[in-house]
Design a protein around this motif. Structure first.
Motif, PDB file in Angstrom:
ATOM      1  N   GLN A  27       0.792  -1.518  -0.106  1.00 17.30           N
ATOM      2  CA  GLN A  27       0.100   0.297   0.076  1.00 17.30           C
ATOM      3  C   GLN A  27       1.069   1.170  -0.096  1.00 17.30           C
ATOM      4  O   GLN A  27       0.634   2.129  -0.808  1.00 17.30           O
ATOM      5  CB  GLN A  27      -0.856   0.528   1.007  1.00 17.30           C
ATOM      6  CG  GLN A  27      -2.103  -1.019   1.023  1.00 17.30           C
ATOM      7  CD  GLN A  27      -3.526  -0.850   1.755  1.00 17.30           C
ATOM      8  OE1 GLN A  27      -4.020   0.074   1.947  1.00 17.30           O
ATOM      9  NE2 GLN A  27      -3.917  -1.840   2.739  1.00 17.30           N
ATOM     10  N   ASN A  28       1.961   1.297   0.586  1.00 20.12           N
ATOM     11  CA  ASN A  28       2.717   2.594   0.964  1.00 20.12           C
ATOM     12  C   ASN A  28       3.266   2.357  -0.689  1.00 20.12           C
ATOM     13  O   ASN A  28       3.069   3.956  -1.167  1.00 20.12           O
ATOM     14  CB  ASN A  28       4.185   2.245   1.496  1.00 20.12           C
ATOM     15  CG  ASN A  28       4.510   3.454   1.696  1.00 20.12           C
ATOM     16  OD1 ASN A  28       4.153   4.483   1.819  1.00 20.12           O
ATOM     17  ND2 ASN A  28       6.146   3.862   2.173  1.00 20.12           N
TER      18      ASN A  28
ATOM     19  N   ASN B  71       4.300   5.429  -5.075  1.00 21.65           N
ATOM     20  CA  ASN B  71       5.005   5.515  -6.104  1.00 21.65           C
ATOM     21  C   ASN B  71       5.035   4.649  -7.315  1.00 21.65           C
ATOM     22  O   ASN B  71       5.681   4.852  -8.766  1.00 21.65           O
ATOM     23  CB  ASN B  71       6.702   4.872  -5.895  1.00 21.65           C
ATOM     24  CG  ASN B  71       7.323   5.364  -4.509  1.00 21.65           C
ATOM     25  OD1 ASN B  71       7.926   6.840  -4.544  1.00 21.65           O
ATOM     26  ND2 ASN B  71       7.596   4.739  -3.330  1.00 21.65           N
ATOM     27  N   VAL B  72       3.725   3.874  -7.382  1.00 19.39           N
ATOM     28  CA  VAL B  72       3.699   2.507  -8.530  1.00 19.39           C
ATOM     29  C   VAL B  72       3.487   3.731  -9.505  1.00 19.39           C
ATOM     30  O   VAL B  72       1.863   4.129  -8.883  1.00 19.39           O
ATOM     31  CB  VAL B  72       2.656   1.510  -8.572  1.00 19.39           C
ATOM     32  CG1 VAL B  72       2.656   0.719  -9.490  1.00 19.39           C
ATOM     33  CG2 VAL B  72       3.664   1.053  -7.073  1.00 19.39           C
TER      34      VAL B  72
ATOM     35  N   SER C 221      -9.449   2.294  -5.544  1.00 19.11           N
ATOM     36  CA  SER C 221      -9.792   3.593  -4.070  1.00 19.11           C
ATOM     37  C   SER C 221      -8.199   3.735  -4.310  1.00 19.11           C
ATOM     38  O   SER C 221      -8.394   4.478  -2.739  1.00 19.11           O
ATOM     39  CB  SER C 221     -10.243   2.748  -3.310  1.00 19.11           C
ATOM     40  OG  SER C 221      -9.481   1.452  -3.092  1.00 19.11           O
ATOM     41  N   ARG C 222      -7.325   3.617  -5.256  1.00 16.74           N
ATOM     42  CA  ARG C 222      -6.122   3.317  -4.478  1.00 16.74           C
ATOM     43  C   ARG C 222      -5.807   5.145  -5.924  1.00 16.74           C
ATOM     44  O   ARG C 222      -4.300   4.579  -6.202  1.00 16.74           O
ATOM     45  CB  ARG C 222      -5.305   2.416  -4.412  1.00 16.74           C
ATOM     46  CG  ARG C 222      -5.321   2.295  -2.835  1.00 16.74           C
ATOM     47  CD  ARG C 222      -4.890   0.605  -2.667  1.00 16.74           C
ATOM     48  NE  ARG C 222      -5.133   0.487  -1.047  1.00 16.74           N
ATOM     49  CZ  ARG C 222      -6.267   0.224  -0.656  1.00 16.74           C
ATOM     50  NH1 ARG C 222      -7.394   0.090  -1.957  1.00 16.74           N
ATOM     51  NH2 ARG C 222      -6.616   0.132   0.388  1.00 16.74           N
TER      52      ARG C 222
ATOM     53  N   SER D 129      -4.343   7.878 -11.818  1.00 18.85           N
ATOM     54  CA  SER D 129      -5.333   8.742 -12.565  1.00 18.85           C
ATOM     55  C   SER D 129      -4.204   9.787 -13.274  1.00 18.85           C
ATOM     56  O   SER D 129      -3.194  10.658 -12.252  1.00 18.85           O
ATOM     57  CB  SER D 129      -6.196   8.842 -11.995  1.00 18.85           C
ATOM     58  OG  SER D 129      -5.467   9.920 -10.659  1.00 18.85           O
ATOM     59  N   THR D 130      -4.946  10.846 -14.314  1.00 21.00           N
ATOM     60  CA  THR D 130      -3.980  11.833 -14.638  1.00 21.00           C
ATOM     61  C   THR D 130      -4.363  12.454 -13.564  1.00 21.00           C
ATOM     62  O   THR D 130      -3.393  13.040 -13.469  1.00 21.00           O
ATOM     63  CB  THR D 130      -5.212  12.570 -15.713  1.00 21.00           C
ATOM     64  OG1 THR D 130      -5.299  11.462 -17.086  1.00 21.00           O
ATOM     65  CG2 THR D 130      -4.327  13.798 -16.027  1.00 21.00           C
ATOM     66  N   ALA D 131      -5.490  12.736 -12.675  1.00 23.00           N
ATOM     67  CA  ALA D 131      -5.410  13.902 -11.515  1.00 23.00           C
ATOM     68  C   ALA D 131      -4.107  13.624 -10.243  1.00 23.00           C
ATOM     69  O   ALA D 131      -3.504  14.213  -9.651  1.00 23.00           O
ATOM     70  CB  ALA D 131      -6.144  13.232 -10.157  1.00 23.00           C
TER      71      ALA D 131
END
Length: 196
Positions: free
Chosen positions: A104-105, A110-111, A139-140, A186-188
């Motif tokens: 999750q970190n 980073n990913v 959700s991430r 996402s772009t955001a």
């Protein structure tokens, strides 16, 4: 044994096989060794599933089990001082969501992209399906880019045939069991993260 074998055979600079398994927590877990070594998993194969019953008959039979040490992606990155992971590829026979939970970190910071095997029906007991993984990644701040899907699943007798009569009979459409999927941030997220 497998890590040692890979390290002895490898001559690529910067490559190293590590004798650890990825999971959602640090510890140990029983690994099922199947007849076909590509189907080994922490989860037990469902030999009555479409995948094993119609495609890989007998290959999912468990021949033995071993206890393996596990770590998380986040813990591994921290301990080895890797810094960050930009792209992940997961194909772990049903435990992909477990690995994502342990990353999750890296996923939040980073990913940038992820390629992951997904299933639309269970081939292993208690495995997460596509919807579970997709919801977790949505959700991430990840968006689904594509599936590696060519319009055919596991063939079934008397099921609709491939509409292209020039293709051989074994290419008929069937039950879609699984494929690989690709997600990107996402772009955001990119705009916020890199101030572009």
């Amino acid at each position: 044994e497998e890590a040692n074998r890979l390290n002895q055979r490898n001559c690529i600079s910067g490559f190293k096989a590590v004798p650890l398994a990825l999971d959602q927590r640090v510890g140990s877990r029983i690994l099922n060794i199947t007849r076909h070594r590509g189907y080994c998993s922490f989860l037990k194969p469902d030999l009555e599933s479409d995948w094993f019953k119609y495609c890989r008959r007998l290959e999912g039979e468990i021949e033995s089990t071993i206890l393996v040490q596990t770590t998380t992606v986040d813990q591994f990155v921290e301990e080895t001082k890797l810094g960050r992971i930009d792209f992940m590829k997961l194909d772990t026979e049903g435990t992909e969501l477990d690995i994502l939970v342990g990353a999750q970190n890296q996923l939040s910071k980073n990913v940038l992209g992820l390629r992951c095997e997904v299933s639309f029906q269970r081939s292993y007991a208690d495995m997460a399906l596509f919807g579970d993984i997709h919801h977790f990644l949505l959700s991430r701040d990840f968006i689904l880019l594509n599936f590696d899907y060519f319009g055919k699943g596991i063939p079934r007798i008397n099921l609709i045939r491939n509409p292209d009569p020039s293709l051989p009979d074994f290419s008929r459409y069937g039950v879609l069991v699984g494929t690989d999927a690709v997600w990107l941030k996402s772009t955001a997220w990119f705009v916020d993260r890199f101030k572009v």
